[in-house]
Design a protein around this motif. Structure first.
Motif, PDB file in Angstrom:
ATOM      1  N   VAL A 231      49.552  50.673  13.898  1.00 48.05           N
ATOM      2  CA  VAL A 231      50.781  49.881  13.934  1.00 48.05           C
ATOM      3  C   VAL A 231      51.963  50.716  14.392  1.00 48.05           C
ATOM      4  CG1 VAL A 231      51.428  50.325  11.543  1.00 48.05           C
ATOM      5  CG2 VAL A 231      52.128  48.199  12.644  1.00 48.05           C
ATOM      6  N   GLY A 232      51.871  52.034  14.257  1.00 47.56           N
ATOM      7  CA  GLY A 232      52.946  52.917  14.673  1.00 47.56           C
ATOM      8  C   GLY A 232      53.246  52.857  16.157  1.00 47.56           C
ATOM      9  N   HIS A 233      52.309  52.335  16.918  1.00 54.02           N
ATOM     10  CA  HIS A 233      52.536  52.210  18.365  1.00 54.02           C
ATOM     11  C   HIS A 233      53.273  50.915  18.727  1.00 54.02           C
ATOM     12  CE1 HIS A 233      49.326  55.310  19.832  1.00 54.02           C
ATOM     13  NE2 HIS A 233      50.023  55.749  18.792  1.00 54.02           N
ATOM     14  N   LYS A 234      53.574  50.114  17.720  1.00 54.05           N
ATOM     15  CA  LYS A 234      54.397  48.908  17.885  1.00 54.05           C
ATOM     16  C   LYS A 234      53.835  47.948  18.938  1.00 54.05           C
ATOM     17  CE  LYS A 234      58.556  51.312  16.376  1.00 54.05           C
ATOM     18  NZ  LYS A 234      59.954  51.709  16.711  1.00 54.05           N
ATOM     19  N   TRP A 235      52.558  47.651  18.816  1.00 53.35           N
ATOM     20  CA  TRP A 235      51.895  46.739  19.750  1.00 53.35           C
ATOM     21  C   TRP A 235      52.528  45.351  19.693  1.00 53.35           C
ATOM     22  CZ3 TRP A 235      48.387  49.096  22.779  1.00 53.35           C
ATOM     23  CH2 TRP A 235      47.848  50.306  22.324  1.00 53.35           C
ATOM     24  N   PHE A 236      52.560  44.683  20.840  1.00 44.99           N
ATOM     25  CA  PHE A 236      53.044  43.303  20.887  1.00 44.99           C
ATOM     26  C   PHE A 236      52.335  42.574  22.028  1.00 44.99           C
ATOM     27  CE2 PHE A 236      55.730  45.675  23.743  1.00 44.99           C
ATOM     28  CZ  PHE A 236      56.071  44.806  24.768  1.00 44.99           C
ATOM     29  N   PHE A 237      52.471  41.258  22.037  1.00 43.94           N
ATOM     30  CA  PHE A 237      51.761  40.424  22.999  1.00 43.94           C
ATOM     31  C   PHE A 237      52.663  40.035  24.166  1.00 43.94           C
ATOM     32  CE2 PHE A 237      49.561  39.782  18.972  1.00 43.94           C
ATOM     33  CZ  PHE A 237      48.231  39.914  19.350  1.00 43.94           C
ATOM     34  N   MET A 238      52.077  40.072  25.359  1.00 43.37           N
ATOM     35  CA  MET A 238      52.760  39.594  26.554  1.00 43.37           C
ATOM     36  C   MET A 238      51.837  38.643  27.301  1.00 43.37           C
ATOM     37  SD  MET A 238      54.814  42.917  28.115  1.00 43.37           S
ATOM     38  CE  MET A 238      56.042  41.876  28.929  1.00 43.37           C
ATOM     39  N   LYS A 239      52.402  37.894  28.232  1.00 46.22           N
ATOM     40  CA  LYS A 239      51.592  37.034  29.086  1.00 46.22           C
ATOM     41  C   LYS A 239      52.189  37.034  30.491  1.00 46.22           C
ATOM     42  CE  LYS A 239      53.945  32.633  28.111  1.00 46.22           C
ATOM     43  NZ  LYS A 239      53.772  31.229  27.641  1.00 46.22           N
ATOM     44  N   LEU A 240      51.385  36.603  31.454  1.00 51.50           N
ATOM     45  CA  LEU A 240      51.812  36.562  32.842  1.00 51.50           C
ATOM     46  C   LEU A 240      52.136  35.121  33.231  1.00 51.50           C
ATOM     47  CD1 LEU A 240      52.166  38.147  35.508  1.00 51.50           C
ATOM     48  CD2 LEU A 240      49.745  37.686  35.989  1.00 51.50           C
ATOM     49  N   GLU A 241      53.406  34.869  33.547  1.00 52.67           N
ATOM     50  CA  GLU A 241      53.826  33.550  34.040  1.00 52.67           C
ATOM     51  C   GLU A 241      53.614  33.538  35.549  1.00 52.67           C
ATOM     52  OE1 GLU A 241      57.839  32.892  32.716  1.00 52.67           O
ATOM     53  OE2 GLU A 241      57.175  32.187  30.750  1.00 52.67           O
ATOM     54  N   LEU A 242      52.690  32.728  36.005  1.00 52.43           N
ATOM     55  CA  LEU A 242      52.223  32.807  37.391  1.00 52.43           C
ATOM     56  C   LEU A 242      53.222  32.281  38.408  1.00 52.43           C
ATOM     57  CD1 LEU A 242      48.464  31.780  37.057  1.00 52.43           C
ATOM     58  CD2 LEU A 242      49.445  34.062  37.263  1.00 52.43           C
ATOM     59  N   ILE A 243      53.248  32.977  39.546  1.00 50.51           N
ATOM     60  CA  ILE A 243      53.997  32.551  40.719  1.00 50.51           C
ATOM     61  C   ILE A 243      53.035  32.273  41.871  1.00 50.51           C
ATOM     62  CG2 ILE A 243      55.675  33.255  42.479  1.00 50.51           C
ATOM     63  CD1 ILE A 243      57.034  34.949  40.320  1.00 50.51           C
ATOM     64  N   GLN A 244      51.991  33.124  41.989  1.00 51.14           N
ATOM     65  CA  GLN A 244      51.032  32.973  43.084  1.00 51.14           C
ATOM     66  C   GLN A 244      49.623  33.318  42.610  1.00 51.14           C
ATOM     67  OE1 GLN A 244      51.625  34.388  47.383  1.00 51.14           O
ATOM     68  NE2 GLN A 244      50.209  35.945  46.613  1.00 51.14           N
ATOM     69  N   VAL A 245      48.659  32.542  43.118  1.00 50.47           N
ATOM     70  CA  VAL A 245      47.238  32.809  42.876  1.00 50.47           C
ATOM     71  C   VAL A 245      46.589  33.082  44.238  1.00 50.47           C
ATOM     72  CG1 VAL A 245      45.054  31.889  42.001  1.00 50.47           C
ATOM     73  CG2 VAL A 245      47.213  31.327  40.844  1.00 50.47           C
ATOM     74  N   TRP A 246      46.137  34.307  44.421  1.00 45.83           N
ATOM     75  CA  TRP A 246      45.542  34.776  45.681  1.00 45.83           C
ATOM     76  C   TRP A 246      44.059  35.051  45.444  1.00 45.83           C
ATOM     77  CZ3 TRP A 246      42.752  38.959  47.254  1.00 45.83           C
ATOM     78  CH2 TRP A 246      42.771  39.337  48.601  1.00 45.83           C
ATOM     79  N   LEU A 247      43.210  34.501  46.288  1.00 43.47           N
ATOM     80  CA  LEU A 247      41.763  34.642  46.101  1.00 43.47           C
ATOM     81  C   LEU A 247      41.074  34.917  47.433  1.00 43.47           C
ATOM     82  CD1 LEU A 247      39.173  34.195  44.228  1.00 43.47           C
ATOM     83  CD2 LEU A 247      39.164  31.865  45.173  1.00 43.47           C
ATOM     84  N   GLN A 248      40.171  35.891  47.399  1.00 42.48           N
ATOM     85  CA  GLN A 248      39.235  36.066  48.518  1.00 42.48           C
ATOM     86  C   GLN A 248      37.829  36.013  47.933  1.00 42.48           C
ATOM     87  OE1 GLN A 248      39.376  39.686  50.914  1.00 42.48           O
ATOM     88  NE2 GLN A 248      38.499  38.565  52.639  1.00 42.48           N
ATOM     89  N   ASP A 249      37.070  35.014  48.333  1.00 42.99           N
ATOM     90  CA  ASP A 249      35.720  34.868  47.793  1.00 42.99           C
ATOM     91  C   ASP A 249      34.690  34.584  48.874  1.00 42.99           C
ATOM     92  OD1 ASP A 249      36.425  32.280  48.437  1.00 42.99           O
ATOM     93  OD2 ASP A 249      35.589  31.399  46.607  1.00 42.99           O
ATOM     94  N   TRP A 250      35.097  34.735  50.160  1.00 44.02           N
ATOM     95  CA  TRP A 250      34.141  34.508  51.252  1.00 44.02           C
ATOM     96  C   TRP A 250      34.677  35.143  52.528  1.00 44.02           C
ATOM     97  CZ3 TRP A 250      29.385  33.401  50.334  1.00 44.02           C
ATOM     98  CH2 TRP A 250      28.524  32.995  51.357  1.00 44.02           C
ATOM     99  N   ILE A 251      33.814  35.251  53.502  1.00 41.17           N
ATOM    100  CA  ILE A 251      34.191  35.809  54.794  1.00 41.17           C
ATOM    101  C   ILE A 251      35.089  34.818  55.542  1.00 41.17           C
ATOM    102  CG2 ILE A 251      33.283  36.587  57.036  1.00 41.17           C
ATOM    103  CD1 ILE A 251      30.672  37.309  55.471  1.00 41.17           C
ATOM    104  N   GLY A 252      36.128  35.354  56.194  1.00 42.30           N
ATOM    105  CA  GLY A 252      36.926  34.494  57.062  1.00 42.30           C
ATOM    106  C   GLY A 252      38.310  34.165  56.577  1.00 42.30           C
ATOM    107  N   GLY A 253      38.829  34.872  55.600  1.00 41.84           N
ATOM    108  CA  GLY A 253      40.201  34.616  55.171  1.00 41.84           C
ATOM    109  C   GLY A 253      40.345  34.517  53.676  1.00 41.84           C
ATOM    110  N   VAL A 254      41.586  34.292  53.249  1.00 39.94           N
ATOM    111  CA  VAL A 254      41.892  34.217  51.825  1.00 39.94           C
ATOM    112  C   VAL A 254      42.457  32.837  51.497  1.00 39.94           C
ATOM    113  CG1 VAL A 254      42.353  36.685  51.720  1.00 39.94           C
ATOM    114  CG2 VAL A 254      44.243  35.090  52.109  1.00 39.94           C
ATOM    115  N   SER A 255      42.532  32.556  50.211  1.00 41.90           N
ATOM    116  CA  SER A 255      43.063  31.272  49.747  1.00 41.90           C
ATOM    117  C   SER A 255      44.267  31.509  48.851  1.00 41.90           C
ATOM    118  CB  SER A 255      42.001  30.500  48.955  1.00 41.90           C
ATOM    119  OG  SER A 255      40.853  30.239  49.751  1.00 41.90           O
ATOM    120  N   LEU A 256      45.353  30.782  49.112  1.00 43.36           N
ATOM    121  CA  LEU A 256      46.492  30.722  48.201  1.00 43.36           C
ATOM    122  C   LEU A 256      46.390  29.395  47.466  1.00 43.36           C
ATOM    123  CD1 LEU A 256      49.394  32.119  50.423  1.00 43.36           C
ATOM    124  CD2 LEU A 256      48.077  33.311  48.656  1.00 43.36           C
ATOM    125  N   ILE A 257      46.048  29.487  46.185  1.00 41.44           N
ATOM    126  CA  ILE A 257      45.713  28.292  45.415  1.00 41.44           C
ATOM    127  C   ILE A 257      46.963  27.750  44.739  1.00 41.44           C
ATOM    128  CG2 ILE A 257      44.285  27.410  43.534  1.00 41.44           C
ATOM    129  CD1 ILE A 257      42.388  29.805  44.124  1.00 41.44           C
TER     130      ILE A 257
END
Length: 268
Positions: A231-257
């Motif tokens: 507890v001396g390290h003063k842990w706390f919770f954070m989260k990421l509020e999304l602006i962009q979702v970037w994905l590459q899952d195949w040949i031929g380009g990426v997807s902005l979802i």
């Protein structure tokens, strides 16, 4: 040394090793799997003291090495296990095969949910690299294994350089790779486009009080050892509020979802 004295010298050395611990570096602890004590008090009150109180624990011998003082052997035995917790197994509901690559939103949610850790990039505040990118590894969770939200939670300490960066500039990118699991290892190199990678960019914010219960369940159900961190390290919770979702899952380009599609999809 005469041959007849050699066995005696070896025995003496072994005996000394059995009676004491030797500190080779400030972060090296002697840990034996046989010494694990399930009932050891590693509570939030005790753990920080073990981290900080080292001055009275060690004495220097004639060779210059630091050894545990006999009266502190019990404390030393406990401190030697401080960062060697017995790992609690998390029940893994089978993630199954990844979704078809055409289902980009579902693929993104699949990767975000079944990844236990990711690489977070921030703009550094460190003197030597101020204003430059800095990357760090974090354990993450978007919910318990049977409850995916798509919102990525973190459990962090102000002592971390990344958290210092976020105080100055809260925007960050979190990257996952399907190579974390078994799918790519069987077929693809991590840089192969068919081994999907996902980058989530947004604003890191502290979790609000009304959301803390869910964040705690999300993180501790996936990373149980976190509940024992000092507890001396003063842990706390954070989260990421999304602006962009970037994905590459195949040949031929990426997807902005689109965010709407991302949150509507399910990884199951």
């Amino acid at each position: 040394m005469r041959a007849r004295y050699f066995p005696l010298a070896v025995f003496a050395n072994v005996l000394c090793l059995c009676q004491s611990y030797t500190l080779r570096s400030s972060v090296s602890w002697v840990v034996s799997s046989n010494d694990a004590v399930e009932d050891a008090d590693l509570s939030e009150e005790v753990a920080p003291a073990l981290l900080v109180d080292g001055a009275g624990l060690w004495k220097q011998d004639s060779s210059g090495e630091l050894r545990v003082k006999p009266e502190n052997e019990n404390v030393a035995q406990l401190s030697s296990r401080l960062f060697s917790y017995r790992l609690e197994k998390v029940k893994k509901s089978g993630s199954g095969s990844p979704p078809p690559h055409q289902e980009t939103a579902r693929t993104a949610r699949y990767i975000a949910h079944y990844s236990d850790w990711g690489h977070l990039a921030t703009i550094s505040t460190q003197d030597q690299i101020k204003g430059l990118p800095f990357g760090n590894i974090f354990s993450v969770s978007d919910g318990a294994l049977d409850n995916s939200t798509g919102v990525i939670y973190f459990y962090v300490t102000p002592m971390d350089n990344t958290v210092s960066d976020l105080k100055s500039n809260p925007y960050a990118s979190l990257t996952f790779s399907e190579a974390e699991g078994e799918f790519c290892k069987m077929v693809y190199d991590p840089e192969d486009p068919r081994c999907a990678r996902l980058s989530l960019t947004g604003k890191m914010v502290e979790v609000a009080p009304e959301e803390l219960g869910f964040a705690k369940e999300a993180m501790f159900s996936r990373h149980p050892v976190m509940a024992k961190w000092p507890v001396g390290h003063k842990w706390f919770f954070m989260k990421l509020e999304l602006i962009q979702v970037w994905l590459q899952d195949w040949i031929g380009g990426v997807s902005l979802i689109p965010l709407e599609d991302y949150f509507k999809a399910t990884p199951f």
